[in-house]
Motif scaffolding. Structure first.
Motif, mmCIF file in Angstrom:
data_model
loop_
_atom_site.group_PDB
_atom_site.id
_atom_site.type_symbol
_atom_site.label_atom_id
_atom_site.label_comp_id
_atom_site.label_asym_id
_atom_site.label_seq_id
_atom_site.Cartn_x
_atom_site.Cartn_y
_atom_site.Cartn_z
ATOM 1 N N VAL A 1 0.523 -1.256 -0.277
ATOM 2 C CA VAL A 1 -0.242 0.422 -0.535
ATOM 3 C C VAL A 1 1.081 1.403 -0.142
ATOM 4 C CG1 VAL A 1 -1.518 1.040 1.241
ATOM 5 C CG2 VAL A 1 -1.430 -1.342 1.322
ATOM 6 N N LYS A 2 0.419 2.160 -0.844
ATOM 7 C CA LYS A 2 1.280 3.369 -0.849
ATOM 8 C C LYS A 2 1.047 4.260 0.280
ATOM 9 C CE LYS A 2 -0.004 4.373 -5.790
ATOM 10 N NZ LYS A 2 -0.683 2.809 -5.371
ATOM 11 N N ALA A 3 2.458 5.296 0.519
ATOM 12 C CA ALA A 3 1.774 5.713 1.825
ATOM 13 C C ALA A 3 0.642 7.338 1.612
ATOM 14 C CB ALA A 3 3.252 6.923 1.803
ATOM 15 N N GLU A 4 0.577 7.724 -0.097
ATOM 16 C CA GLU A 4 -0.204 8.629 -0.040
ATOM 17 C C GLU A 4 -1.569 7.681 0.368
ATOM 18 O OE1 GLU A 4 1.758 7.628 -3.765
ATOM 19 O OE2 GLU A 4 1.559 8.244 -2.510
ATOM 20 N N THR A 5 -2.174 6.716 -0.263
ATOM 21 C CA THR A 5 -3.331 6.243 -0.242
ATOM 22 C C THR A 5 -3.752 5.150 1.682
ATOM 23 O OG1 THR A 5 -2.928 4.373 -1.735
ATOM 24 C CG2 THR A 5 -4.173 3.581 -0.332
ATOM 25 N N VAL A 6 -2.689 5.644 2.307
ATOM 26 C CA VAL A 6 -2.231 5.732 4.059
ATOM 27 C C VAL A 6 -3.561 7.163 4.414
ATOM 28 C CG1 VAL A 6 -1.296 5.336 6.653
ATOM 29 C CG2 VAL A 6 -0.789 3.903 4.035
ATOM 30 N N ARG A 7 -2.561 8.096 3.546
ATOM 31 C CA ARG A 7 -2.516 9.236 4.430
ATOM 32 C C ARG A 7 -4.731 9.802 3.946
ATOM 33 N NH1 ARG A 7 2.592 10.696 2.367
ATOM 34 N NH2 ARG A 7 2.339 11.084 0.125
ATOM 35 N N LYS A 8 -4.864 9.312 2.540
ATOM 36 C CA LYS A 8 -6.582 8.781 1.942
ATOM 37 C C LYS A 8 -7.660 8.443 2.951
ATOM 38 C CE LYS A 8 -9.123 8.370 -2.054
ATOM 39 N NZ LYS A 8 -10.786 7.814 -1.258
ATOM 40 N N VAL A 9 -6.418 7.009 3.778
ATOM 41 C CA VAL A 9 -7.602 6.419 4.404
ATOM 42 C C VAL A 9 -7.871 7.110 5.471
ATOM 43 C CG1 VAL A 9 -7.991 4.491 5.200
ATOM 44 C CG2 VAL A 9 -7.805 4.629 2.994
ATOM 45 N N ALA A 10 -6.690 7.553 6.074
ATOM 46 C CA ALA A 10 -7.087 8.171 7.709
ATOM 47 C C ALA A 10 -7.840 9.436 7.788
ATOM 48 C CB ALA A 10 -5.697 8.714 7.810
ATOM 49 N N LYS A 11 -7.740 9.979 6.485
ATOM 50 C CA LYS A 11 -8.561 11.216 6.632
ATOM 51 C C LYS A 11 -10.276 10.917 6.578
ATOM 52 C CE LYS A 11 -4.950 14.041 5.134
ATOM 53 N NZ LYS A 11 -4.252 15.131 4.199
ATOM 54 N N GLU A 12 -10.460 9.546 6.032
ATOM 55 C CA GLU A 12 -11.458 9.628 5.680
ATOM 56 C C GLU A 12 -12.522 8.979 6.687
ATOM 57 O OE1 GLU A 12 -11.747 8.913 1.572
ATOM 58 O OE2 GLU A 12 -10.913 10.497 0.734
ATOM 59 N N PHE A 13 -11.656 7.938 7.053
ATOM 60 C CA PHE A 13 -12.089 6.129 7.845
ATOM 61 C C PHE A 13 -12.850 6.693 8.932
ATOM 62 C CE2 PHE A 13 -11.808 2.505 10.497
ATOM 63 C CZ PHE A 13 -12.143 1.690 9.776
ATOM 64 N N ASN A 14 -14.004 6.370 9.228
ATOM 65 C CA ASN A 14 -14.960 7.483 10.090
ATOM 66 C C ASN A 14 -14.464 5.836 11.482
ATOM 67 O OD1 ASN A 14 -16.028 9.264 9.484
ATOM 68 N ND2 ASN A 14 -16.922 8.056 8.150
#
Length: 463
Positions: A304-317
């Motif tokens: 998993v790419k670092a930018e994918t981690v950032r996206k999920v962290a900001k959106e996952f409830n």
């Protein structure tokens, strides 16, 4: 012919018993019946208390039933027995059956044998459900087809024939499942190990030994993720055969994920450090969720790419029943943390908010000490509302703390959840946090922690 197809063909003439008809067994029973396999359903509920629609459906498909007080007698006329995860592997009756040559297995054990894709397995005393879910969200966001199961989600064995090699299976594994497992996942994660379920396992040694099965049967090409900050988990490193990664929120690790002094989640790949995201960008609250992300990052690094981690962290409830925001009423915020069935989970909730909290606690006794949370309750609670069979034990632990002063926190005894929610509502003032964080299992009043959490949410929304 696939491995799964060969398995089902090989047991076509075997008589199979299923102990319990819950989440992990209902669809599996239907699958076995559809393949013409003889099935006996063993359940301690008698016919009057068994779901009538399910009874009628399964009976019409050809299932036999062994219900009521002597429900386990039927397993001795069977060739294979699938135990429910809630049934202790070393139960006296199951032990006798094994000695008689009867196969005792489980849905998850067979799934591990037949699954064609990479398996990520997560266990631990705390944090495993959220970590499992984050891992699955990260892999899905990277474009993988993900199957989530084990202790959460759905049974995976019924769909094993539809899983392809390019998919990923992410499973949460409890000590009750692991105790009998002789296969380990491709990626094994241990979030932490603290005293839990000692009322069943009897000793801490057996509990730890069960957890070790998640990594004990890995090979040299597997991956293991251990907590650096939890000494018991860290000390299991000697059992690791493959690639070992740690996660830590306190120290920089040579290989694995860590939180640096500036609050940035990082990954060190044999000393080469990549900064991933600021902890402030993680949508779900609490330092324990920073740890959950560090754990998940260590598990999926390279996939998993670092930018994918950032996206999920900001959106996952977040996951239901885990410091789940219910509502705000008159300036008071109510949280459902019904999953908090141990003191360490309660401590995570207390650390998630700056202001003092009103806690609702109590439930069935798992044989663990409440002393580890007593000091922090005295520091961070203005009121403690107690119910259930452990109410006195919790009260004794809190009042024995050297930090306890009479009335700080105020301790209120109630008989049920309705009274607990009403007491919290009466005592709370604008700006307060009310949390259902029981520190105990639910079985004295509810069938499971989800039922307890849903009842709490219902009562709070009716205020």
């Amino acid at each position: 012919m696939t491995k799964a197809q060969r398995f089902f063909t090989s047991i076509k003439d075997k008589k199979t018993a299923f102990i319990g008809v819950g989440v992990s067994h209902t669809e599996l029973i239907k699958l076995f019946l559809s393949k013409g396999i003889s099935v006996v359903i063993c359940d301690k509920k008698d016919e009057d208390h068994f779901d009538p629609d399910l009874y009628e459906e399964l009976s019409a498909r050809g299932a036999e039933f062994s219900l009521g007080e002597n429900y386990l007698d039927a397993i001795f006329s069977c060739d294979i027995v699938f135990r429910t995860p809630g049934m202790y592997y070393n139960d006296e009756t199951l032990t006798r059956a094994r000695k008689a040559g009867i196969v005792i297995t489980s849905e998850m054990e067979v799934f591990f044998e037949l699954c064609p894709c990479r398996i990520y397995g997560v266990t631990g005393s705390d944090g495993k459900t959220t970590t499992t879910t984050i891992i699955s969200e990260l892999l899905k966001a990277e474009g993988r087809r993900v199957h989530i199961g084990g202790n959460i989600g759905k049974a995976l064995l019924p769909i094993v024939e539809t899983i392809s090699e390019s998919d990923a299976a992410v499973v949460e594994l409890s000590s009750f499942q692991l105790i009998s497992m002789r296969s380990s996942p491709d990626v094994a994660v241990i979030t932490n190990i603290t005293p839990n379920h000692l009322n069943v396992h009897g000793t801490m040694e057996e509990y730890i030994d069960a957890k070790c099965n998640i990594l004990r049967h890995q090979n040299a090409f597997s991956r293991t993720v251990l907590s650096w900050d939890n000494e018991t988990a860290r000390n299991l490193s000697g059992l690791v055969r493959g690639d070992l990664a740690y996660f830590s929120r306190r120290e920089k690790v040579e290989n694995g994920s860590f939180l640096n002094e500036n609050g940035i989640l990082c990954y060190s790949d044999r000393g080469k450090v990549t900064e991933i995201l600021d902890m402030k960008d993680i949508r779900i609250p609490g330092m324990h969720n920073v740890e959950n992300y560090l754990t998940a990052i260590a598990a999926v690094w390279g996939a998993v790419k670092a930018e994918t981690v950032r996206k999920v962290a900001k959106e996952f409830n977040g996951v239901e029943h885990r410091i789940e925001f219910v509502r705000e009423l008159d300036g008071v915020r109510y949280y459902n943390n019904s999953i908090a069935s141990s003191p360490t989970r309660v401590l995570a909730c207390l650390a998630s908010f700056d202001q003092k909290q009103i806690l609702i606690q109590g439930g069935s006794d798992k044989g663990i000490s409440f002393e580890p949370m007593a000091d922090e309750i005295c520091r961070k609670c203005k009121a403690l509302i107690l119910m259930g069979e452990t109410a006195q034990k919790i009260q004794d632990a809190v009042t024995s703390s050297p930090l306890y002063k009479k009335g700080e926190p105020k301790i209120v005894r109630v008989n049920n959840m309705q009274e607990a929610v009403n007491a919290a509502h009466d005592y709370a003032e604008s700006g307060d946090i009310v949390s259902l964080s029981p520190a105990c299992a639910s079985f004295d009043m509810y069938r499971m922690f989800e039922e307890r959490g849903n009842h709490f949410k219902q009562l709070v929304n009716e205020l």
